[in-house]
Enzyme design. Structure first.
Site, PDB file in Angstrom:
ATOM      1  N   GLY A  73       0.758  -1.280  -0.074  1.00 27.21           N
ATOM      2  CA  GLY A  73      -0.003   0.125  -0.106  1.00 27.21           C
ATOM      3  C   GLY A  73       0.931   1.301  -0.071  1.00 27.21           C
ATOM      4  O   GLY A  73       0.077   2.298   0.140  1.00 27.21           O
ATOM      5  N   GLN A  74       2.126   1.099  -0.192  1.00 31.33           N
ATOM      6  CA  GLN A  74       2.888   2.323  -0.149  1.00 31.33           C
ATOM      7  C   GLN A  74       2.544   3.167  -1.268  1.00 31.33           C
ATOM      8  O   GLN A  74       2.065   2.802  -2.576  1.00 31.33           O
ATOM      9  CB  GLN A  74       4.510   1.858  -0.311  1.00 31.33           C
ATOM     10  CG  GLN A  74       5.027   1.100   0.945  1.00 31.33           C
ATOM     11  CD  GLN A  74       5.061  -0.306   0.696  1.00 31.33           C
ATOM     12  OE1 GLN A  74       3.891  -1.003  -0.213  1.00 31.33           O
ATOM     13  NE2 GLN A  74       5.406  -1.292   1.457  1.00 31.33           N
ATOM     14  N   SER A  75       2.791   4.513  -1.229  1.00 32.78           N
ATOM     15  CA  SER A  75       2.341   5.590  -1.994  1.00 32.78           C
ATOM     16  C   SER A  75       3.043   5.344  -3.638  1.00 32.78           C
ATOM     17  O   SER A  75       2.288   5.429  -4.631  1.00 32.78           O
ATOM     18  CB  SER A  75       2.697   6.905  -1.891  1.00 32.78           C
ATOM     19  OG  SER A  75       4.091   7.031  -1.398  1.00 32.78           O
ATOM     20  N   THR A  76       4.025   4.717  -3.532  1.00 29.85           N
ATOM     21  CA  THR A  76       4.873   4.472  -4.875  1.00 29.85           C
ATOM     22  C   THR A  76       4.170   3.584  -5.485  1.00 29.85           C
ATOM     23  O   THR A  76       4.330   3.197  -6.769  1.00 29.85           O
ATOM     24  CB  THR A  76       6.455   4.106  -4.496  1.00 29.85           C
ATOM     25  OG1 THR A  76       6.514   3.365  -3.611  1.00 29.85           O
ATOM     26  CG2 THR A  76       7.098   5.468  -4.168  1.00 29.85           C
ATOM     27  N   LEU A  77       3.493   2.511  -4.935  1.00 28.59           N
ATOM     28  CA  LEU A  77       2.907   1.342  -5.338  1.00 28.59           C
ATOM     29  C   LEU A  77       1.401   1.595  -5.878  1.00 28.59           C
ATOM     30  O   LEU A  77       0.923   0.441  -6.826  1.00 28.59           O
ATOM     31  CB  LEU A  77       3.057   0.021  -4.548  1.00 28.59           C
ATOM     32  CG  LEU A  77       4.161  -0.451  -3.975  1.00 28.59           C
ATOM     33  CD1 LEU A  77       4.008  -1.665  -3.038  1.00 28.59           C
ATOM     34  CD2 LEU A  77       5.084  -1.001  -5.375  1.00 28.59           C
TER      35      LEU A  77
END
Length: 199
Positions: A73-77
């Site tokens: 769920g990281q913003s980069t993903l």
């Protein structure tokens, strides 16, 4: 390929369910998955670390093989989430209700997904878990506020959403999760909206 082989493969396919687990980083997605695996596959509970990329688990339950896709769920993903939408039967969205500063961000991300239902599929069922209720001072008040907020967002969209407060570490609130995923359990008691596009 013979007709009986085709029929057999179709029967197996009909018993497969694809469950996509999404939410912001640190919302408890992998902890929910770990609870399910320990409860229904007798796997020992594992120390959970942030999911980088994705993990796929197969869980037999109620005559079905449930493929659980746990996506980071990281913003980069997040821009890549829609790569996993195809053929999804159930979207399991996890919100950390103890992280008050991030609840708005989580709801906004869910809203973006629901505005693009053509990518997710209109037959995909939505289950929202309000996780970490054990860390909230007044969980009933926080849960009611969250349900009202989701209702306001979805009131113009014909999207049935089931909502449940949970504590994934203890498993409290998750008892009906797998029956609900396969469509046999008591409804979590979710939100029903009318019709029309979000916007």
């Amino acid at each position: 390929m013979g007709l009986l082989t085709i029929i057999k493969k179709q029967k197996l396919k009909d018993k497969e369910l694809r469950c996509l687990v999404l939410g912001l980083d640190n919302s408890g997605k992998s902890t929910v998955v770990d609870w399910a695996l320990s409860t229904y596959k007798d796997k020992p509970r594992q120390p959970v670390t942030p999911t980088v990329g994705f993990q796929i688990h197969t869980l037999p339950y109620g005559g079905h093989n449930i493929q659980i896709w746990d996506i980071g769920g990281q913003s980069t993903l997040r821009p890549y989430w829609d790569n996993y939408f195809d053929k999804t039967d159930v979207l399991l969205w996890i919100i950390d209700i103890a992280a008050a500063a991030r609840v708005g961000e989580s709801v906004s991300e869910l809203e973006v997904i629901l505005r693009n239902r053509d990518r997710l599929g209109y037959s995909c069922r939505i289950i929202v878990l309000l996780n970490k209720k054990d860390l909230v001072d007044n969980p009933t008040e926080a849960i009611d506020a969250m349900k009202q907020r989701l209702d306001e967002i979805l009131k113009l969209e014909n999207i049935p959403v089931e909502v449940k407060a949970t504590d994934a570490l203890s498993g409290h609130g998750l008892e009906e999760l797998m029956p609900t995923i396969v469509g046999r359990g008591k409804r979590f008691g979710g939100l029903e909206s009318t019709s029309g596009p979000l916007g």
